[in-house]
Design an enzyme around this catalytic site. Structure first.
Site, mmCIF file in Angstrom:
data_model
loop_
_atom_site.group_PDB
_atom_site.id
_atom_site.type_symbol
_atom_site.label_atom_id
_atom_site.label_comp_id
_atom_site.label_asym_id
_atom_site.label_seq_id
_atom_site.Cartn_x
_atom_site.Cartn_y
_atom_site.Cartn_z
ATOM 1 N N ASN A 62 -5.403 12.324 0.443
ATOM 2 C CA ASN A 62 -4.551 11.454 1.267
ATOM 3 C C ASN A 62 -5.466 10.712 2.238
ATOM 4 O O ASN A 62 -6.687 10.920 2.238
ATOM 5 C CB ASN A 62 -3.496 12.283 2.012
ATOM 6 C CG ASN A 62 -2.436 11.389 2.651
ATOM 7 O OD1 ASN A 62 -1.863 10.519 1.976
ATOM 8 N ND2 ASN A 62 -2.160 11.569 3.927
ATOM 9 N N LYS A 63 -4.884 9.868 3.043
ATOM 10 C CA LYS A 63 -5.649 9.033 3.962
ATOM 11 C C LYS A 63 -6.711 9.827 4.721
ATOM 12 O O LYS A 63 -6.459 10.952 5.168
ATOM 13 C CB LYS A 63 -4.658 8.372 4.926
ATOM 14 C CG LYS A 63 -5.248 7.503 6.004
ATOM 15 C CD LYS A 63 -6.170 6.409 5.472
ATOM 16 C CE LYS A 63 -5.503 5.522 4.431
ATOM 17 N NZ LYS A 63 -6.490 4.728 3.659
ATOM 18 N N ASP A 99 -1.916 10.760 -2.064
ATOM 19 C CA ASP A 99 -2.268 9.727 -3.046
ATOM 20 C C ASP A 99 -2.516 10.316 -4.428
ATOM 21 O O ASP A 99 -2.336 9.658 -5.449
ATOM 22 C CB ASP A 99 -3.498 8.948 -2.587
ATOM 23 C CG ASP A 99 -3.071 7.896 -1.586
ATOM 24 O OD1 ASP A 99 -2.871 8.244 -0.419
ATOM 25 O OD2 ASP A 99 -2.865 6.741 -2.006
ATOM 26 N N ARG A 151 -7.261 -0.539 -6.935
ATOM 27 C CA ARG A 151 -7.591 0.601 -6.050
ATOM 28 C C ARG A 151 -7.659 1.865 -6.913
ATOM 29 O O ARG A 151 -6.817 2.047 -7.800
ATOM 30 C CB ARG A 151 -6.536 0.767 -4.941
ATOM 31 C CG ARG A 151 -6.527 -0.373 -3.935
ATOM 32 C CD ARG A 151 -5.648 -0.048 -2.736
ATOM 33 N NE ARG A 151 -6.292 0.839 -1.788
ATOM 34 C CZ ARG A 151 -5.644 1.413 -0.774
ATOM 35 N NH1 ARG A 151 -4.360 1.192 -0.597
ATOM 36 N NH2 ARG A 151 -6.288 2.205 0.068
ATOM 37 N N ARG A 183 0.844 -1.194 0.000
ATOM 38 C CA ARG A 183 0.000 0.000 0.000
ATOM 39 C C ARG A 183 0.879 1.243 0.000
ATOM 40 O O ARG A 183 2.103 1.152 0.110
ATOM 41 C CB ARG A 183 -0.919 -0.022 1.239
ATOM 42 C CG ARG A 183 -0.111 -0.402 2.496
ATOM 43 C CD ARG A 183 -0.565 0.210 3.733
ATOM 44 N NE ARG A 183 -0.454 1.635 3.716
ATOM 45 C CZ ARG A 183 0.700 2.299 3.909
ATOM 46 N NH1 ARG A 183 1.839 1.680 4.129
ATOM 47 N NH2 ARG A 183 0.719 3.614 3.869
ATOM 48 N N GLY A 184 0.230 2.415 -0.078
ATOM 49 C CA GLY A 184 0.993 3.664 -0.177
ATOM 50 C C GLY A 184 1.203 3.959 -1.657
ATOM 51 O O GLY A 184 1.600 3.068 -2.423
ATOM 52 N N ALA A 185 0.934 5.215 -2.044
ATOM 53 C CA ALA A 185 0.892 5.538 -3.472
ATOM 54 C C ALA A 185 2.175 5.152 -4.242
ATOM 55 O O ALA A 185 2.097 4.471 -5.278
ATOM 56 C CB ALA A 185 0.566 7.022 -3.641
ATOM 57 N N GLN A 199 -2.888 2.284 9.941
ATOM 58 C CA GLN A 199 -1.556 2.370 9.333
ATOM 59 C C GLN A 199 -0.592 3.170 10.208
ATOM 60 O O GLN A 199 0.612 2.909 10.213
ATOM 61 C CB GLN A 199 -1.637 3.010 7.938
ATOM 62 C CG GLN A 199 -2.297 2.165 6.870
ATOM 63 C CD GLN A 199 -3.779 2.397 6.779
ATOM 64 O OE1 GLN A 199 -4.452 2.743 7.766
ATOM 65 N NE2 GLN A 199 -4.343 2.213 5.595
HETATM 66 O O1 MRU Z 1 -4.774 3.184 2.177
HETATM 67 P P1 MRU Z 1 -3.297 3.390 2.137
HETATM 68 O O2 MRU Z 1 -2.597 2.821 3.330
HETATM 69 O O3 MRU Z 1 -2.682 2.934 0.833
HETATM 70 O O4 MRU Z 1 -3.117 4.974 2.182
HETATM 71 C C1 MRU Z 1 -1.835 5.484 2.052
HETATM 72 C C2 MRU Z 1 -1.751 6.936 2.276
HETATM 73 O O5 MRU Z 1 -2.732 7.633 2.440
HETATM 74 C C3 MRU Z 1 -0.382 7.539 2.202
HETATM 75 O O6 MRU Z 1 -0.286 8.676 3.016
HETATM 76 C C4 MRU Z 1 -0.082 7.961 0.748
HETATM 77 O O7 MRU Z 1 -0.285 6.909 -0.125
HETATM 78 C C5 MRU Z 1 1.303 8.465 0.606
HETATM 79 S S1 MRU Z 1 2.511 7.204 0.837
HETATM 80 C C6 MRU Z 1 4.045 7.872 0.582
#
Ligand code: MRU
Length: 345
Positions: A247-248, A237, A89, A46-48, A196
């Site tokens: 973002n999250k 994201d 996603r 996970r994470g962009a 997370q």
């Molecule tokens: O749902 P997730 O855990 O994939 O969400 C991730 C985030 O919101 C991160 O902050 C974002 O992807 C940046 S990661 C460098």
């Protein structure tokens, strides 16, 4: 981090299974695209930025068993694999950016054989992997100037090594500040529903010996009011052309609170997280996730089974609330369509 979050290993994708952290450090091996798709969906990876790298390697997985030399068929096959990975996603634009670039490799080499194309795709996927490592360190170099010894900074979700190949964006800024000898503390918001922040960010920061305090998401305002937060750093994201940032879920809350308390609010993200085709945050697709994630906690019910649930995985922070966006090209202060265009040109 010494072990990469994701890598290509013996014709498979090897990822640190983030659903198991912090209790177990365990790898998940994806030998086919379906396994990778499920791993993305359940947030094992996970994470962009990490999703972008996963998409590149995912195309290699999907193509490795293609037999024969029929170029048009191979082209169709690559498109099909990309379209499938794209359904995993919807919000992190890095995933779509890499898939589009992988398709381009095939479209822009009309004379290449299937064997040549497979080699070119492999080269491209590895280039994304290396680029992420380089770019995150650049973001860290620029961003560390915003952290001073004695600061207490706040973050949400995990924008660290686990969200990239091995360094992170928002947490990369902290790693770089530490490498410069600065001593500071971090408040990590736990980040309901999937934790997370509690599970991943605290694990990462403690491994790097950065003083970290875990808070429930609803404690941020009180800490700010008490003057205990000097800056907020978050990842992204997808960033629209005007700087509005997805973002999250919970990031927007922090930005509003930071504004109210006069605290700088920073986003750290690579150029590949900008979606300049999208004018504002209104057009960013927001992933809606399963109700069970909110009705329960680690498999245990915390609410009646039949209660309705709203579970968007991301929110959008208006660019007016963002003090600056830290990129590999430098720090974009007061992000706006004009400033972003100029900085990323
Ligand atoms: O749902 P997730 O855990 O994939 O969400 C991730 C985030 O919101 C991160 O902050 C974002 O992807 C940046 S990661 C460098």
């Amino acid at each position: 981090m010494t072990q990469p979050t994701i890598c290509w290993s013996n014709g498979s994708i090897k990822i640190i299974d983030q659903t198991k952290l912090p209790n177990k450090f365990q790898y998940l091996i994806c030998r086919d695209v379906k396994t990778l798709w499920l791993a993305i969906r359940r947030l094992s990876v996970r994470g962009a930025p990490a999703l972008g790298v996963a998409a590149g390697f995912g195309v290699l997985l999907g193509c490795k068993d293609f037999l024969g030399n029929d170029r048009p068929k191979f082209q169709q096959h690559v498109k099909k694999v990309c379209d499938y990975i794209a359904t995993s996603r919807p919000t992190a634009v890095n995933l779509f950016y890499v898939l589009a670039e992988m398709k381009k490799v095939v479209d822009e080499n009309p004379l290449a054989t299937v064997k040549d194309l497979k080699a070119l795709l492999e080269k491209k996927a590895f280039a994304f992997y290396e680029e992420d490592r380089r770019v995150c360190r650049k973001i860290g170099d620029f961003g560390q100037a915003l952290i001073h010894s004695g600061d207490k900074v706040m973050t949400v979700c995990n924008a660290g090594a686990l969200a990239t190949v091995d360094y992170g964006t928002a947490l990369g800024v902290m790693y770089s500040a530490k490498r410069k000898g600065k001593v500071f503390e971090v408040y990590s918001c736990e980040t309901r529903p999937l934790l997370q922040g509690a599970r991943l960010t605290t694990w990462e920061l403690l491994r790097d010996k950065i003083k970290t305090t875990l808070i429930c998401d609803n404690m941020a305002a009180t800490l700010m009011k008490q003057g205990k937060v000097d800056a907020v750093f978050a990842g992204a994201d997808r960033i629209a052309a005007n700087g509005d940032t997805a973002n999250k879920i919970g990031t927007y809350n922090l930005a509003v609170l930071a504004k109210h308390h006069g605290i700088p609010f920073y986003i750290a993200a690579p150029k590949s997280t900008f979606d300049l085709k999208i004018r504002s945050g209104k057009d960013i697709p927001i992933e809606q996730r399963r109700a069970e994630e909110v009705r329960g906690f680690y498999g245990k019910a915390t609410a009646p089974k039949n209660v309705g649930v709203y579970n968007p995985a991301f929110d959008v922070t208006d660019h007016q609330l963002i003090t600056a966006i830290i990129t590999e090209y430098g720090i974009i202060r007061s992000p706006s369509a004009k400033n972003i265009k100029k900085a990323l040109r």
